[in-house]
Design a protein around this motif. Structure first.
Motif, PDB file in Angstrom:
ATOM      1  N   GLY A 160      31.405 -67.574  47.674  1.00 25.34           N
ATOM      2  CA  GLY A 160      30.615 -65.603  47.734  1.00 25.34           C
ATOM      3  C   GLY A 160      29.188 -66.466  47.387  1.00 25.34           C
ATOM      4  O   GLY A 160      28.144 -66.515  48.133  1.00 25.34           O
ATOM      5  N   TYR A 211      26.099 -60.875  43.417  1.00 27.38           N
ATOM      6  CA  TYR A 211      27.043 -59.429  43.101  1.00 27.38           C
ATOM      7  C   TYR A 211      26.009 -58.367  43.346  1.00 27.38           C
ATOM      8  O   TYR A 211      26.800 -57.855  43.813  1.00 27.38           O
ATOM      9  N   GLU A 269      26.704 -58.937  47.299  1.00 25.97           N
ATOM     10  CA  GLU A 269      28.240 -58.198  48.031  1.00 25.97           C
ATOM     11  C   GLU A 269      28.335 -57.576  47.664  1.00 25.97           C
ATOM     12  O   GLU A 269      29.624 -56.706  48.028  1.00 25.97           O
ATOM     13  N   GLN A 270      28.108 -56.246  46.257  1.00 26.31           N
ATOM     14  CA  GLN A 270      28.222 -55.057  45.274  1.00 26.31           C
ATOM     15  C   GLN A 270      30.500 -55.171  45.414  1.00 26.31           C
ATOM     16  O   GLN A 270      31.152 -54.709  45.753  1.00 26.31           O
ATOM     17  N   VAL A 271      30.913 -57.205  45.065  1.00 25.37           N
ATOM     18  CA  VAL A 271      32.499 -57.246  44.527  1.00 25.37           C
ATOM     19  C   VAL A 271      32.052 -56.974  42.903  1.00 25.37           C
ATOM     20  O   VAL A 271      32.166 -56.652  42.264  1.00 25.37           O
TER      21      VAL A 271
END
Length: 272
Positions: free
Chosen positions: A260, A220, A223-225
């Motif tokens: 991911g 996370y 990817e900064q989702v």
């Protein structure tokens, strides 16, 4: 001169290091693992600034406290996959001697939460794709069940807590504070199981998150989702007393990250 605090064990007082270390370990363990059976009870007179003060941490040795602290660092993602750890480095960071740190690291090696690649190379493991998918499948069923049970049981107080965690998570992500965001992500998952009043399941999931926490946090953060979309749905399902919707949202939360996270796992092989 640095004042030392002490751990009380078997009616003896064992030096633990600077008072602030003992206080930090004690407070952080109980704040972050307050429903864990091994959580220590803190004497309210933990710190006295007078010379010769003793901070009494009952029921747990310093080695146990450091094990819990490092476990929480893994679960919350403070330690990341492939990160190298050393006895000396950990001891310096915690302000204690090498012996209890070595004991804690040995326990984490037995837990497979750390791996020893050579005599001087201990790291946070990078799970294989197969290991990740197996644990994700187990989490999917167990956490889906917990979400379903929580939707049947939680009251207004628990729902407020879940909403607060989601709001903090969202705010941290928007501000780019991803270390905090992933910490709140883990906190939400555990708070939901606590709300379901399932301490045995919480202990089981804690063991799984010991191995998955670094991976989830690393993915996370890289990817900064978004982390909270399904969490919001889960909270709404709890408010509506809809166990099926809560379980479905939790399973979707785990499923959506699979591709991911697999790419993240594969990136370590590519980088090597």
């Amino acid at each position: 001169m640095v004042q030392l605090a002490f751990v009380k064990k078997d009616s003896h007082h064992i030096p633990c290091g600077p008072i602030v270390l003992c206080q930090s370990i004690a407070v952080q363990i109980c704040q972050l693992n307050k429903n864990d059976a091994s959580c220590i009870k803190i004497d309210r007179e933990l710190v006295n600034q007078e010379e010769g003060t003793m901070a009494e941490i009952n029921q747990v040795s310093l080695g146990d406290a450091i094990y819990q602290r490092l476990s929480q660092d893994l679960v919350s993602g403070k330690l990341r996959p492939n990160e190298k750890v050393t006895i000396r480095g950990l001891a310096e960071r915690l302000g204690t001697s090498s012996t209890p740190v070595r004991d804690a690291v040995q326990r984490l090696l037995r837990d497979e939460a750390l791996e020893q690649r050579s005599m001087r190379d201990v790291r946070v493991p990078v799970p294989t794709k197969a290991q990740y998918l197996e644990i994700a499948s187990i989490r999917r069923e167990l956490e889906g069940f917990a979400a379903s049970r929580a939707a049947e049981m939680v009251g207004p107080k628990e729902i407020r807590r879940l909403n607060q965690i989601v709001e903090k998570n969202e705010a941290a992500a928007k501000a780019g504070r991803w270390s905090q965001a992933v910490k709140y992500n883990q906190e939400f998952h555990f708070a939901l199981v606590e709300g379901a009043d399932m301490p045995i399941l919480l202990a089981i999931l804690s063991r799984l998150w010991l191995r998955m926490g670094p991976l989830i946090a690393g993915y996370y953060a890289r990817e900064q989702v978004a982390l909270v979309r399904h969490h919001q749905t889960i909270v709404a399902a709890c408010e509506n007393r809809d166990p099926a919707a809560a379980a479905a949202a939790m399973r979707a939360d785990i499923d959506d990250a699979k591709e991911g996270i697999i790419r993240y796992i594969e990136s370590f092989t590519t980088n090597d």
